[in-house]
Motif scaffolding. Structure first.
Motif, PDB file in Angstrom:
ATOM      1  N   ASP A 144       0.832  -1.202   0.000  1.00 34.23           N
ATOM      2  CA  ASP A 144       0.000   0.000   0.000  1.00 34.23           C
ATOM      3  C   ASP A 144       0.866   1.251   0.000  1.00 34.23           C
ATOM      4  N   ALA A 145       1.900   1.261   0.838  1.00 29.90           N
ATOM      5  CA  ALA A 145       2.789   2.422   0.913  1.00 29.90           C
ATOM      6  C   ALA A 145       3.472   2.669  -0.428  1.00 29.90           C
ATOM      7  N   ALA A 146       3.874   1.566  -1.105  1.00 34.11           N
ATOM      8  CA  ALA A 146       4.528   1.704  -2.400  1.00 34.11           C
ATOM      9  C   ALA A 146       3.569   2.281  -3.446  1.00 34.11           C
ATOM     10  N   ILE A 147       2.304   1.852  -3.399  1.00 32.74           N
ATOM     11  CA  ILE A 147       1.306   2.370  -4.344  1.00 32.74           C
ATOM     12  C   ILE A 147       1.060   3.860  -4.099  1.00 32.74           C
ATOM     13  N   LEU A 148       0.948   4.241  -2.829  1.00 30.56           N
ATOM     14  CA  LEU A 148       0.721   5.654  -2.511  1.00 30.56           C
ATOM     15  C   LEU A 148       1.930   6.496  -2.905  1.00 30.56           C
ATOM     16  N   MET A 149       3.121   5.986  -2.650  1.00 27.34           N
ATOM     17  CA  MET A 149       4.330   6.715  -3.037  1.00 27.34           C
ATOM     18  C   MET A 149       4.403   6.875  -4.549  1.00 27.34           C
ATOM     19  N   ALA A 150       4.065   5.817  -5.274  1.00 26.89           N
ATOM     20  CA  ALA A 150       4.072   5.888  -6.737  1.00 26.89           C
ATOM     21  C   ALA A 150       3.023   6.874  -7.240  1.00 26.89           C
ATOM     22  N   SER A 151       1.876   6.917  -6.562  1.00 26.64           N
ATOM     23  CA  SER A 151       0.830   7.878  -6.949  1.00 26.64           C
ATOM     24  C   SER A 151       1.340   9.304  -6.811  1.00 26.64           C
ATOM     25  N   ALA A 152       2.100   9.557  -5.753  1.00 26.75           N
ATOM     26  CA  ALA A 152       2.624  10.909  -5.527  1.00 26.75           C
ATOM     27  C   ALA A 152       3.696  11.272  -6.558  1.00 26.75           C
ATOM     28  N   VAL A 153       4.673  10.397  -6.733  1.00 27.61           N
ATOM     29  CA  VAL A 153       5.806  10.710  -7.610  1.00 27.61           C
ATOM     30  C   VAL A 153       5.403  10.699  -9.081  1.00 27.61           C
ATOM     31  N   LEU A 154       4.764   9.601  -9.511  1.00 29.17           N
ATOM     32  CA  LEU A 154       4.361   9.506 -10.916  1.00 29.17           C
ATOM     33  C   LEU A 154       3.239  10.486 -11.233  1.00 29.17           C
ATOM     34  N   GLY A 155       2.358  10.727 -10.239  1.00 29.12           N
ATOM     35  CA  GLY A 155       1.274  11.682 -10.455  1.00 29.12           C
ATOM     36  C   GLY A 155       1.792  13.083 -10.672  1.00 29.12           C
TER      37      GLY A 155
ATOM     38  N   ALA B 108       4.712  13.875 -11.880  1.00 31.32           N
ATOM     39  CA  ALA B 108       5.323  13.895 -13.217  1.00 31.32           C
ATOM     40  C   ALA B 108       4.255  13.941 -14.306  1.00 31.32           C
ATOM     41  N   LEU B 109       3.183  13.172 -14.124  1.00 35.67           N
ATOM     42  CA  LEU B 109       2.081  13.175 -15.091  1.00 35.67           C
ATOM     43  C   LEU B 109       1.427  14.550 -15.166  1.00 35.67           C
TER      44      LEU B 109
ATOM     45  N   ALA C 186      -2.104  23.274 -11.127  1.00 34.74           N
ATOM     46  CA  ALA C 186      -1.669  22.655  -9.870  1.00 34.74           C
ATOM     47  C   ALA C 186      -1.237  21.206 -10.117  1.00 34.74           C
ATOM     48  N   PRO C 187      -0.233  20.991 -10.972  1.00 37.12           N
ATOM     49  CA  PRO C 187       0.128  19.631 -11.392  1.00 37.12           C
ATOM     50  C   PRO C 187       0.573  18.725 -10.254  1.00 37.12           C
ATOM     51  N   SER C 188       1.296  19.280  -9.279  1.00 42.53           N
ATOM     52  CA  SER C 188       1.796  18.449  -8.177  1.00 42.53           C
ATOM     53  C   SER C 188       0.693  18.012  -7.233  1.00 42.53           C
ATOM     54  N   PHE C 189      -0.477  18.628  -7.359  1.00 45.93           N
ATOM     55  CA  PHE C 189      -1.626  18.243  -6.544  1.00 45.93           C
ATOM     56  C   PHE C 189      -2.585  17.361  -7.332  1.00 45.93           C
ATOM     57  N   LEU C 190      -2.963  17.802  -8.529  1.00 46.97           N
ATOM     58  CA  LEU C 190      -3.971  17.081  -9.304  1.00 46.97           C
ATOM     59  C   LEU C 190      -3.455  15.752  -9.839  1.00 46.97           C
ATOM     60  N   GLY C 191      -2.178  15.688 -10.237  1.00 41.89           N
ATOM     61  CA  GLY C 191      -1.639  14.427 -10.736  1.00 41.89           C
ATOM     62  C   GLY C 191      -1.669  13.324  -9.678  1.00 41.89           C
ATOM     63  N   PRO C 192      -1.114  13.569  -8.481  1.00 41.87           N
ATOM     64  CA  PRO C 192      -1.203  12.563  -7.414  1.00 41.87           C
ATOM     65  C   PRO C 192      -2.639  12.241  -7.012  1.00 41.87           C
ATOM     66  N   LEU C 193      -3.500  13.254  -6.993  1.00 41.82           N
ATOM     67  CA  LEU C 193      -4.908  12.998  -6.653  1.00 41.82           C
ATOM     68  C   LEU C 193      -5.528  12.051  -7.669  1.00 41.82           C
ATOM     69  N   LEU C 194      -5.250  12.283  -8.965  1.00 37.11           N
ATOM     70  CA  LEU C 194      -5.830  11.455 -10.023  1.00 37.11           C
ATOM     71  C   LEU C 194      -5.367  10.006  -9.907  1.00 37.11           C
ATOM     72  N   LEU C 195      -4.055   9.794  -9.765  1.00 26.70           N
ATOM     73  CA  LEU C 195      -3.551   8.420  -9.689  1.00 26.70           C
ATOM     74  C   LEU C 195      -4.008   7.733  -8.405  1.00 26.70           C
ATOM     75  N   SER C 196      -4.038   8.476  -7.298  1.00 26.91           N
ATOM     76  CA  SER C 196      -4.521   7.895  -6.045  1.00 26.91           C
ATOM     77  C   SER C 196      -5.995   7.519  -6.164  1.00 26.91           C
ATOM     78  N   ALA C 197      -6.771   8.402  -6.795  1.00 24.19           N
ATOM     79  CA  ALA C 197      -8.196   8.106  -6.987  1.00 24.19           C
ATOM     80  C   ALA C 197      -8.383   6.856  -7.838  1.00 24.19           C
TER      81      ALA C 197
END
Length: 349
Positions: free
Chosen positions: A188-199, A201-202, A210-221
């Motif tokens: 779970d921690a790895a998935i959340l970390m990937a959502s933050a980092v890759l999100g 970048a995406l 607000a790319p550093s906010f919306l990207g992680p939100l999208l991947l986490s969602a």
């Protein structure tokens, strides 16, 4: 008087120390959103007084990425079934934004005695950076726009926290307390970390607002809606992110003279109250035509930041997905329409 001889690291330490003390004090007093409003209030007072404080502004992308992952963890598979409801509420949102522009821009023009261009970009409920960029390109008073939008966010956070805590009786405590979920395993921690980092970048690659906010939100969602994980960032990390965010917002007022802040604050209070009055009307329309709860509608329409309104939604157990969707739509609509509608402004005074 501000001591500019202090090195940047010392000013940062002073800001974060004050921010932490503000969060602890607000938490001890059981005030709403203590870990964000406490740091914001104390560091803003210190900044206006001229104390050498600074916020971790360079860490803001990482901070908002954590909050984006947190808010994304509140998306569920049921969100996909709300498309019909969203069509109605997004139409109401568009009408609301047009009404805000028609009311708040003249308010800044006549009550604030600003030129039309400055009043327009100060009154439009869009993102701070976009409104500054558009306004500067058209010769507006950039300082006035910065103050208008910075204070709009601060005033909206304070008013909404007061409304939900005192008037409506919600428990608007630390939003982090709403982040509890199943124990966070390594996967779970790895998935959340990937959502933050890759999100992040995406979001940058796709040029999201607000790319550093919306990207992680999208991947986490997406990860939570598909059942890939049910975890959320740990409470201590969310508290730290809120303290840092509040400190950044408060230190934004460094160098602002008290007289200037007082005048801008009164203008911001007036414009925010006008906007919230229109939000109430639009919220009632959402309740009548789409069955949306009034508290949830107000959070979706309030002219505060997406991150901050999302945290309040999380604290009162509102539908974070609904709130986030409408704030993203608000930002996109204003970014697209603001430069187009600006062409019909009267010439500069």
């Amino acid at each position: 008087m501000q001591d500019r001889s202090l090195p940047p690291l010392a000013r940062l330490a002073a800001g974060l120390t004050l921010g932490t003390l503000g969060g602890v004090a607000f938490h001890a007093l059981s005030l709403p959103l203590p870990w964000m409003l406490g740091p914001l209030f104390l560091t803003m007072v210190a900044a206006v007084a001229g104390f050498p404080v600074a916020g971790p502004a360079r860490m803001r992308p990482a901070i908002v990425a954590v909050i984006g992952v947190l808010l994304g963890s509140r998306f569920s598979p049921e969100v996909l079934g709300q498309a019909g409801e969203a069509a109605v509420t997004l139409a109401i949102l568009l009408a609301y934004l047009l009404a805000v522009g028609a009311v708040v821009v003249p308010f800044y023009r006549f009550a604030g005695r600003q030129d039309w261009t400055t009043a327009y970009f100060a009154g439009m409920p869009g993102g701070l950076s976009e409104m500054i960029e558009f306004g500067e390109a058209r010769g507006a008073n950039v300082a006035a726009i910065v103050l208008a939008h910075s204070l709009r966010i601060v005033v909206t956070i304070a008013l909404m926290a007061f409304l939900f805590r005192v008037v409506l009786g919600h428990d608007v405590g630390a939003a982090a307390s709403s982040a509890s979920g199943p124990p966070l395993g390594i996967i779970d921690a790895a998935i959340l970390m990937a959502s933050a980092v890759l999100g992040a970048a995406l979001g940058t690659w796709a040029r999201f607002p607000a790319p550093s906010f919306l990207g992680p939100l999208l991947l986490s969602a997406l990860a939570h809606m598909t059942g890939l994980t049910a975890g959320a960032p740990p409470t201590v990390l969310i508290i730290a992110a809120q303290v840092a965010l509040g400190t950044i917002l408060g230190c934004r007022f460094l160098g602002i003279r008290p007289v200037m802040l007082w005048k801008a604050g009164l203008l911001s209070l007036g414009s925010t109250l006008l906007t919230l009055a229109l939000a109430l009307v639009a919220g009632l329309a959402m309740r009548a035509w789409a069955g949306v709860g009034l508290d949830q509608a107000l959070l979706a329409l309030a002219p505060g930041g997406l991150t901050e309104m999302g945290l309040i939604a999380l604290a009162i157990h509102a539908d974070v997905a609904f709130v986030a969707l409408h704030h993203v739509a608000r930002i996109l609509v204003v970014i697209v329409l603001a430069p187009i509608l600006a062409r019909v402004l009267p010439p500069q005074d």
